[in-house]
Enzyme design. Structure first.
Site, PDB file in Angstrom:
ATOM      1  CG  ASP A 108      65.099  53.353 -28.639  1.00 38.40           C
ATOM      2  OD1 ASP A 108      64.352  53.836 -27.757  1.00 38.40           O
ATOM      3  OD2 ASP A 108      64.735  52.433 -29.393  1.00 38.40           O
ATOM      4  CB  ILE A 109      63.414  57.178 -29.889  1.00 39.23           C
ATOM      5  CG1 ILE A 109      62.717  58.373 -30.562  1.00 39.23           C
ATOM      6  CG2 ILE A 109      62.452  56.015 -29.663  1.00 39.23           C
ATOM      7  CD1 ILE A 109      62.301  58.115 -32.000  1.00 39.23           C
ATOM      8  CG  ASP A 111      57.631  59.505 -31.070  1.00 37.81           C
ATOM      9  OD1 ASP A 111      57.035  60.582 -31.158  1.00 37.81           O
ATOM     10  OD2 ASP A 111      57.563  58.634 -31.971  1.00 37.81           O
ATOM     11  N   GLY A 113      56.814  60.661 -25.381  1.00 41.61           N
ATOM     12  CA  GLY A 113      57.289  60.855 -24.017  1.00 41.61           C
ATOM     13  C   GLY A 113      56.567  60.066 -22.933  1.00 41.61           C
ATOM     14  CG  LEU A 114      52.420  59.003 -23.208  1.00 43.85           C
ATOM     15  CD1 LEU A 114      51.255  58.314 -23.910  1.00 43.85           C
ATOM     16  CD2 LEU A 114      51.914  59.739 -21.977  1.00 43.85           C
ATOM     17  CB  THR A 115      58.156  55.202 -23.032  1.00 42.77           C
ATOM     18  OG1 THR A 115      57.220  54.752 -24.016  1.00 42.77           O
ATOM     19  CG2 THR A 115      59.006  54.049 -22.531  1.00 42.77           C
ATOM     20  CE  LYS A 139      59.585  59.752 -34.413  1.00 48.49           C
ATOM     21  NZ  LYS A 139      58.531  58.781 -34.819  1.00 48.49           N
ATOM     22  CG  ASP A 168      60.782  48.045 -33.059  1.00 52.62           C
ATOM     23  OD1 ASP A 168      60.751  49.077 -32.351  1.00 52.62           O
ATOM     24  OD2 ASP A 168      59.777  47.361 -33.312  1.00 52.62           O
TER      25      ASP A 168
END
Ligand SMILES: O=P(O)(O)OC[C@H]1O[C@H](OP(=O)(O)OP(=O)(O)O)[C@H](O)[C@@H]1O
Length: 185
Positions: A108-109, A111, A113-115, A139, A168
């Site tokens: 989805d996002i 942010d 970027g670690l994920t 983002k 969420d």
């Protein structure tokens, strides 16, 4: 923080709608066209990053008219909070062998970027032939992992906490049909 459904409803009611559903549909059309142009002949494996990626994948799939397979993984570093931790916690790895596959990671996002960085590394280490990424929104700030960018991105959002389209707020509001920013955040 544990939110009650009543509090979630209040957050939604007072939130700012940043990108309404019709604009998101256009962004998804454009993402799907770009993905199709690159992957239609590659028998790709689409990997949904649970939980947030579920709406992006669900909206993309009917827009992709070529043979593909779908699997999922679950890795989280926010764990229902609005601040991410340093470690990516792997809950479920993809069941499909990635070796030799052209993989598209769908989330989805993007942010900090670690994920995504952790998931892309996992796919490379598992022997994927190629690894691409698609995120519904990115983002805008300068805290992202240096050099990391998604191959396909629908929209940009300001540096505020956003929800809707799978994203969420304390595990609620993923179902909001638009991209919203929490008031005051
Ligand atoms: O770019 P980053 O700063 O690493 O953040 C992006 C990740 O954060 C969210 O996942 P989360 O850990 O909240 O799990 P969820 O998908 O269940 O909401 C989101 O779905 C992305 O996967």
């Amino acid at each position: 923080m544990r939110l009650t459904p009543e509090q979630a409803a209040e957050v939604w009611a007072s939130a700012d709608c940043l990108i309404p559903a019709p604009a998101m549909a256009k962004a998804l059309d454009q993402m799907a066209a770009a993905i199709s142009a690159d992957l239609a002949k590659l028998n790709p494996l689409l990997l949904c990053v649970m939980t947030g990626g579920v709406v992006t994948l669900g909206q993309l799939l009917p827009r992709l008219a070529f043979p593909l397979q779908v699997d999922y993984l679950h890795a989280t570093r926010y764990d229902g909070n609005t601040q991410g931790g340093d470690n990516l916690r792997w809950l479920v790895s993809p069941r499909t062998p990635l070796s030799g596959r052209h993989v598209l990671v769908v989330d989805d996002i993007l942010d900090e970027g670690l994920t995504l960085a952790g998931i892309l590394a996992h796919c490379q280490e598992a022997g994927a032939a190629s690894v691409r990424s698609a995120v519904l929104v990115k983002k805008l700030h300068d805290r992202c992992v240096p050099g990391l960018r998604a191959d396909y991105c629908g929209e940009s959002v300001p540096d505020r906490y956003v929800f809707g389209y799978g994203m969420d707020y304390h595990e609620y509001l993923r179902n909001a049909d638009g991209i919203y920013a929490v008031a005051g955040q």
